[in-house]
Design an enzyme around this catalytic site. Structure first.
Site, PDB file in Angstrom:
ATOM      1  N   LYS B 101      41.014  49.049  91.255  1.00  0.00           N
ATOM      2  CA  LYS B 101      39.556  49.129  91.313  1.00  0.00           C
ATOM      3  C   LYS B 101      39.160  50.504  91.847  1.00  0.00           C
ATOM      4  CE  LYS B 101      35.508  47.614  93.862  1.00  0.00           C
ATOM      5  NZ  LYS B 101      34.853  46.606  94.720  1.00  0.00           N
ATOM      6  N   GLY B 162      27.344  44.750 100.150  1.00  0.00           N
ATOM      7  CA  GLY B 162      27.096  44.091 101.436  1.00  0.00           C
ATOM      8  C   GLY B 162      25.648  43.713 101.685  1.00  0.00           C
ATOM      9  N   GLY B 189      26.541  42.915  95.797  1.00  0.00           N
ATOM     10  CA  GLY B 189      25.156  42.486  95.878  1.00  0.00           C
ATOM     11  C   GLY B 189      24.939  40.991  95.840  1.00  0.00           C
ATOM     12  N   ASN B 210      32.795  39.939  98.144  1.00  0.00           N
ATOM     13  CA  ASN B 210      33.549  39.821  99.386  1.00  0.00           C
ATOM     14  C   ASN B 210      32.649  39.294 100.504  1.00  0.00           C
ATOM     15  OD1 ASN B 210      36.118  41.873 100.957  1.00  0.00           O
ATOM     16  ND2 ASN B 210      35.084  40.128 101.805  1.00  0.00           N
TER      17      ASN B 210
END
Lengths: 67, 264
Positions: B101, B162, B189, B210
């Site tokens: 990534k 976040g 998001g 996450n």
């Protein structure tokens, strides 16, 4: 005496040593790590053969949690 | 249902990709991953602590590479050069693993991607044989350029990393999806389950998150919710929703045979 930077910290060693010896010194033998020397990857298979030189900059990394 | 997510020729059953950061310990990380059903998990590459206990628990024990597909990231990198170096280290660390990534950030406050550096890093990484899943803005032109470079998945933000703000611009995501010939995975998001469902209903191929899981009061329960939301959104997309209209002169119950009505 050689001086090398490991993860941004300066370390001095009385005698020249190999990457493998350094890994042992750091207690990381057998651990899953990757190492970069002066911007170039050092494959694990080359740890024993590569000798550190004065002024080397090393980065030693592991996988950690992240997003 | 035989509906697989295919990335770089490999197929995955789960369309939910999750990060492994911000959990209170590795046990919680693993429990959340298991509840999420995710097969692909992101990991960060960081300097090892010097002079610390070498026997402290580590991620690889809690989240074995035999069970999960690792997706090493370049989180925290602000230049193409740092991102490329980080992923070269990751490939060495993970025995030649090439699925990565890429994210190159623009500033530490917003964590908004720097697309100029991202494009430069993608070019180098693709040339070096990496399979690049790339985090980027929701700009459809940049997305196409990243595809043309040879990335294997495009991962536009829904809103900032976040932030938990959800999907702020579904129209741009749609523009990206209309043009893309590779998986489009919303990355960043998502705040709660409905956000994941909306992303999937729009037709995204997957979602990556996450903080939405790790930052929940009960991360393991939220991981389970995200699994269901991702699956529900995908099924709704495949089913094809009814058209929206302001009102309908077509009630669901029969209009004939209502009592008290006059028979003609």
């Amino acid at each position: 005496m050689i001086t090398v930077s490991i993860n941004g910290a300066i370390r001095q060693f009385p005698d020249p040593l190999s990457v493998a010896a350094l890994i042992g010194e750091m207690g990381l033998s057998g651990k899953r790590i990757a190492l970069e020397r002066n911007g170039e990857i050092v494959p694990r298979s080359a740890f024993a053969a590569q000798q550190l030189a004065d002024g080397d900059r090393l980065e030693v990394v592991v996988a950690v949690g992240g997003g | 249902m035989n509906d697989k997510l295919i990335i770089a020729g490999k197929s995955y059953s789960s369309r939910l990709l999750v990060g492994t950061g911000k959990y209170k310990d590795f046990a919680e990380t693993r429990a959340a991953l298991d509840a999420s059903g995710a097969e692909i998990v992101t990991v960060a590459i960081r300097r090892t602590n010097l002079g610390q206990n070498a026997n402290e628990p580590n991620l690889l024990d809690a989240v074995p590479m035999s069970k999960f597909t690792y997706l090493p990231n370049t989180a925290g990198c602000y230049t193409a050069d740092d991102a490329v170096r980080t992923l070269r280290l990751a490939r060495e660390l993970l025995d030649g693993h090439s699925l990565v990534k890429l994210e190159v950030l623009g500033d530490p406050q917003s964590l908004y991607p720097n697309v100029v550096e991202t494009l430069a890093a993608a070019k180098t990484l693709v040339a070096e044989g990496f399979q690049v899943m790339v985090y980027t803005s929701d700009d459809p032109i940049i997305a196409k350029q990243l595809e043309d470079i040879g990335c294997v998945a495009i991962m536009p933000l829904a809103s900032l990393i976040g932030s938990g703000m959800g999907i702020l611009n579904p129209w741009n995501l749609q523009l990206i999806m209309e043009r893309a010939n590779m998986p489009v995975i919303v990355d960043a998001g998502v705040g709660t389950a409905s956000d994941a469902a909306i992303a999937m209903e729009l037709g995204c191929d997957g979602v990556l998150m996450n903080t939405a899981i790790a930052g929940a009061k009960d991360p393991v329960l939220m991981a389970s919710a995200m699994k269901k939301a991702t699956e529900a959104g995908r099924e709704a997309f495949l089913a094809g929703r009814m058209p929206k209209k302001l009102y309908s002169a077509s009630p669901s119950s029969p209009t004939a045979g209502i009592i008290g009505s006059v028979r003609s």
